[in-house]
Design a protein around this motif. Structure first.
Motif, PDB file in Angstrom:
ATOM      1  N   LEU B 170       0.920  -1.893  -5.226  1.00  0.00           N
ATOM      2  CA  LEU B 170       0.029  -1.836  -6.380  1.00  0.00           C
ATOM      3  C   LEU B 170       0.742  -2.282  -7.646  1.00  0.00           C
ATOM      4  CD1 LEU B 170      -1.897   1.504  -5.756  1.00  0.00           C
ATOM      5  CD2 LEU B 170      -2.734  -0.835  -5.526  1.00  0.00           C
ATOM      6  N   VAL B 171       2.042  -1.967  -7.711  1.00  0.00           N
ATOM      7  CA  VAL B 171       2.816  -2.411  -8.867  1.00  0.00           C
ATOM      8  C   VAL B 171       2.821  -3.934  -8.914  1.00  0.00           C
ATOM      9  CG1 VAL B 171       5.084  -2.389  -9.962  1.00  0.00           C
ATOM     10  CG2 VAL B 171       4.246  -0.338  -8.827  1.00  0.00           C
ATOM     11  N   THR B 172       3.045  -4.548  -7.749  1.00  0.00           N
ATOM     12  CA  THR B 172       3.029  -6.010  -7.681  1.00  0.00           C
ATOM     13  C   THR B 172       1.686  -6.546  -8.155  1.00  0.00           C
ATOM     14  OG1 THR B 172       4.395  -5.713  -5.736  1.00  0.00           O
ATOM     15  CG2 THR B 172       3.622  -7.939  -6.168  1.00  0.00           C
ATOM     16  N   ASP B 173       0.594  -5.942  -7.666  1.00  0.00           N
ATOM     17  CA  ASP B 173      -0.751  -6.367  -8.083  1.00  0.00           C
ATOM     18  C   ASP B 173      -0.903  -6.296  -9.586  1.00  0.00           C
ATOM     19  OD1 ASP B 173      -1.464  -6.781  -5.554  1.00  0.00           O
ATOM     20  OD2 ASP B 173      -2.823  -5.056  -5.360  1.00  0.00           O
ATOM     21  N   LEU B 174      -0.528  -5.134 -10.129  1.00  0.00           N
ATOM     22  CA  LEU B 174      -0.727  -4.887 -11.555  1.00  0.00           C
ATOM     23  C   LEU B 174       0.058  -5.898 -12.387  1.00  0.00           C
ATOM     24  CD1 LEU B 174      -1.996  -2.960 -13.667  1.00  0.00           C
ATOM     25  CD2 LEU B 174       0.133  -1.696 -13.617  1.00  0.00           C
ATOM     26  N   PHE B 175       1.299  -6.153 -11.949  1.00  0.00           N
ATOM     27  CA  PHE B 175       2.123  -7.063 -12.738  1.00  0.00           C
ATOM     28  C   PHE B 175       1.651  -8.508 -12.640  1.00  0.00           C
ATOM     29  CE2 PHE B 175       6.221  -4.434 -13.577  1.00  0.00           C
ATOM     30  CZ  PHE B 175       5.421  -3.414 -14.064  1.00  0.00           C
ATOM     31  N   LYS B 176       1.002  -8.840 -11.510  1.00  0.00           N
ATOM     32  CA  LYS B 176       0.383 -10.166 -11.416  1.00  0.00           C
ATOM     33  C   LYS B 176      -0.693 -10.310 -12.477  1.00  0.00           C
ATOM     34  CE  LYS B 176       0.891 -11.400  -6.596  1.00  0.00           C
ATOM     35  NZ  LYS B 176       0.272 -10.972  -5.334  1.00  0.00           N
ATOM     36  N   LYS B 177      -1.436  -9.214 -12.656  1.00  0.00           N
ATOM     37  CA  LYS B 177      -2.498  -9.230 -13.675  1.00  0.00           C
ATOM     38  C   LYS B 177      -1.903  -9.405 -15.067  1.00  0.00           C
ATOM     39  CE  LYS B 177      -5.726  -8.142 -10.694  1.00  0.00           C
ATOM     40  NZ  LYS B 177      -6.682  -9.166 -10.234  1.00  0.00           N
ATOM     41  N   ALA B 191       7.542  -1.523 -21.337  1.00  0.00           N
ATOM     42  CA  ALA B 191       8.642  -0.587 -21.131  1.00  0.00           C
ATOM     43  C   ALA B 191       8.637  -0.204 -19.657  1.00  0.00           C
ATOM     44  CB  ALA B 191       8.465   0.645 -21.999  1.00  0.00           C
ATOM     45  N   GLU B 192       9.730  -0.363 -18.990  1.00  0.00           N
ATOM     46  CA  GLU B 192       9.746  -0.143 -17.539  1.00  0.00           C
ATOM     47  C   GLU B 192      11.070   0.438 -17.051  1.00  0.00           C
ATOM     48  OE1 GLU B 192       8.508   0.181 -14.755  1.00  0.00           O
ATOM     49  OE2 GLU B 192       6.442  -0.282 -15.254  1.00  0.00           O
ATOM     50  N   GLN B 193      10.969   1.270 -16.017  1.00  0.00           N
ATOM     51  CA  GLN B 193      12.171   1.654 -15.271  1.00  0.00           C
ATOM     52  C   GLN B 193      12.353   0.737 -14.080  1.00  0.00           C
ATOM     53  OE1 GLN B 193      13.412   5.709 -14.300  1.00  0.00           O
ATOM     54  NE2 GLN B 193      11.574   6.357 -15.388  1.00  0.00           N
ATOM     55  N   ASN B 194      11.196   0.218 -13.643  1.00  0.00           N
ATOM     56  CA  ASN B 194      11.220  -0.658 -12.481  1.00  0.00           C
ATOM     57  C   ASN B 194      11.638  -2.058 -12.927  1.00  0.00           C
ATOM     58  OD1 ASN B 194      10.659  -2.228 -10.241  1.00  0.00           O
ATOM     59  ND2 ASN B 194       8.873  -0.986  -9.670  1.00  0.00           N
ATOM     60  N   VAL B 195      12.948  -2.249 -13.044  1.00  0.00           N
ATOM     61  CA  VAL B 195      13.485  -3.477 -13.629  1.00  0.00           C
ATOM     62  C   VAL B 195      13.175  -4.686 -12.750  1.00  0.00           C
ATOM     63  CG1 VAL B 195      15.563  -4.602 -14.467  1.00  0.00           C
ATOM     64  CG2 VAL B 195      15.295  -2.142 -14.747  1.00  0.00           C
ATOM     65  N   ARG B 196      13.299  -4.481 -11.427  1.00  0.00           N
ATOM     66  CA  ARG B 196      13.105  -5.594 -10.494  1.00  0.00           C
ATOM     67  C   ARG B 196      11.727  -6.236 -10.693  1.00  0.00           C
ATOM     68  NH1 ARG B 196      15.680  -6.104  -5.624  1.00  0.00           N
ATOM     69  NH2 ARG B 196      16.325  -3.939  -5.795  1.00  0.00           N
ATOM     70  N   GLN B 197      10.681  -5.397 -10.729  1.00  0.00           N
ATOM     71  CA  GLN B 197       9.328  -5.921 -10.922  1.00  0.00           C
ATOM     72  C   GLN B 197       9.125  -6.408 -12.347  1.00  0.00           C
ATOM     73  OE1 GLN B 197       7.060  -6.401  -8.748  1.00  0.00           O
ATOM     74  NE2 GLN B 197       7.205  -4.927  -7.081  1.00  0.00           N
TER      75      GLN B 197
END
Lengths: 314, 235
Positions: B170-177, B191-197
């Protein structure tokens, strides 16, 4: 069943009631409408997420403003009721800048303390207010004619119901709901949270002031003890909780049910009716935590309008 | 468009942001990365006027908004997707969206237009228009929160840890958006902790450690930085 038709019939019945009953029944309904309006005004503030314990306080200063204006300045009693509302509104506006910075229990306690402060101030301004013994007016409003008094409070109650419905239907509803839900989100949706809180605080305090003024004029009497009585706080809250909060119908139903029950119990058990009354409130809160209105509504709601039903509550 | 100069923020006596400066240009997506407690959320709150700055200033399009109230900052064109609790659960999806524009005079005139463009980015919201927001899945709710923020016609969209509590797909989906949103003339501050995404979305990033900027570079260089690889990407 047509909702509109029922509402019109109930309204008509309420208007023509004095033609069919005597002073006793009217006095019960006058008292019910007083508490109904207080209950609605308390609920309107609650819809913003702020639990106010100041109902009795603004009721009291409205009552005093009106009684003193009539006793000392010879103001027309009807105008004095409007004055009572204005006075409470002005005080609420001024105090709002301070107390509306507070939230949750701090707001609740401060508003409760304010009630006490008002009554202490009035007790000590004995030159103007008559101190602890209060002020007695020469005459009750409308010379004590129960029919006219009934219609007056009915008119006020209709107006309060109107304001409550306005809160539910206009743009202000979104603002109120969102502030209650989450202030950060409300702010970042461009809502001036403080402005709306102040608006609601002033309007509900004005209602409480008007009702207080009416009460003072009805009994032609004010004194710190009875005018600032916590009854004007606790009963409205109980009525809203029993009927169902965040709605217009809830406090109306709660006020009618509790008002009638308490009167009936008074006749049935002259001593100890308050105990039974208390037990009823506890039972309702325990077993119908959403209030009678919503519980009954849910019972009748068919599956396909469940969504709109929950919406109506929000 | 947004410039932060020498910002200090404290909660009572504990200073959280130290002499922080950063810049976001038009149509740029900027990331703020860092572990829990590094000051990401506080920085965002300071931009939005939700906490007051001790010293320093926030400048938006040449105007200092440091002491502005939050609702006025929103009206200027900065929209926030707050961390969690971002929706009105007992309102329908459409009502939530409309609420995003209802109190912004400029956006109110374009409610229908904006609704359509948001439905285009998030078709699922159109499908669930009438559903209560609180009954949707976590991922859908997050999309609705982004949609609601977009309804205010922002020039700058700020997201506070949008990936939190979402499963990876879902993170991948959201970031595509987010990549789609970037194309619509909106700057993004993520602002993110999930640096990779996060690195896949942003053009440039800042790494925040203990309230100070430890690194600042473009996305490519950040992902090749040895310290970042070790600390945040587990390489």
């Amino acid at each position: 069943m047509n909702k509109k038709a029922i509402l019109i019939i109930l309204t008509a019945l309420a208007v023509v009631l004095p033609f069919f009953t005597g002073a006793y029944v009217l006095s019960i309904f006058i008292s019910i409408f007083v508490f109904l309006s207080l209950s609605l005004s308390w609920d309107m503030m609650l819809r913003t997420g702020q639990l106010s314990f100041g109902t009795a306080g603004f009721f009291g200063i409205g009552a005093y403003a009106s009684a003193l204006a009539v006793a000392n300045l010879g103001l027309n009693p009807i105008l004095s009721i409007i004055l009572g509302g204005l006075f409470s509104a002005i005080i609420a506006f001024a105090l709002g800048f301070v107390v509306l910075r507070l939230r949750e229990i701090y707001f609740a306690i401060t508003t409760l303390a304010l009630t006490h402060v008002f009554s202490v101030i009035i007790r000590n301004l004995s030159d103007i207010t008559g101190g602890a013994s209060g002020t007695i007016l020469p005459n009750a409003i409308f010379n004590g004619d129960p029919k006219l008094i009934y219609w007056a409070i009915l008119l006020i109650t209709f107006m309060v119901i109107g304001i409550s419905e306005m809160f539910k239907r206009t743009k202000i509803r979104f603002a109120i709901n969102s502030i209650r839900n989450d202030e950060t989100t409300a702010k970042s949706s461009g809502i001036d949270v403080f402005k709306y809180l102040l608006l609601v605080f002033v309007i509900t305090s004005a209602i409480q002031g008007v009702i207080g003024a009416f009460y003072a004029q009805q009994f032609a009497f004010v004194n710190p003890e009875s005018t600032f009585s916590l009854n004007f706080l606790l009963l409205p809250i109980a009525m809203a909780l029993v009927g169902g909060i965040y709605t217009t119908s809830g406090p109306i139903i709660g006020a009618l049910i509790l008002g009638l029950i308490s009167e009936y119990l008074k006749l049935l058990i002259p001593y100890g009716h308050l105990v039974v009354y208390g037990v009823i409130i506890v039972l309702v809160v325990l077993f119908l935590p959403e209030g009678i209105f919503k519980s009954v509504k849910k019972l009748f709601a068919s599956k396909d309008n469940v969504g709109s039903d929950i919406n109506a509550q929000s | 468009m947004l410039e932060i100069n020498n910002l200090d923020v404290s909660y009572d006596k504990i200073q959280v942001i130290w002499d922080l400066s950063l810049k976001i240009s038009n149509n740029e997506a900027v990331g703020i990365f860092g572990p829990n407690g590094s000051g990401k959320s506080t920085l965002i709150k300071a931009i939005m006027g939700l906490v007051s700055a001790g010293s320093g200033e926030v400048i938006y399009n040449g105007e200092s908004i440091t002491d502005f109230e939050t609702h006025n900052i929103t009206k200027k064109g900065i929209a926030l997707v707050p961390q969690r609790r971002e929706l009105f659960p007992l309102m329908s999806v459409k009502e939530n969206l409309r609420l995003g524009a209802a109190y912004i005079p400029k956006a109110r005139k374009r409610i229908e237009e904006n609704l359509q463009s948001i439905y285009q980015i998030f078709p699922i919201l159109k499908e669930r228009e009438k559903q209560l927001a609180g009954t949707m899945s976590g991922g859908q709710q997050r999309m609705l929160a982004v949609g609601r923020a977009l309804m205010s016609n922002p020039k700058l969209l700020i997201l506070d840890e949008p990936s939190i509590g979402l499963q990876p797909s879902l993170v991948t989906d959201l970031f595509k958006k987010l990549n789609e949103i970037k194309k619509q003339d909106v700057s993004v501050l993520l602002a993110e902790q999930n640096v990779r995404q996060g690195l896949k979305v942003i053009d440039r990033g800042y790494v925040l450690e203990n309230g100070k900027i430890a690194f600042a570079d473009n996305a490519e260089k950040l992902s090749n930085n040895e310290h970042i690889q070790k600390t945040y990407l587990g390489l």
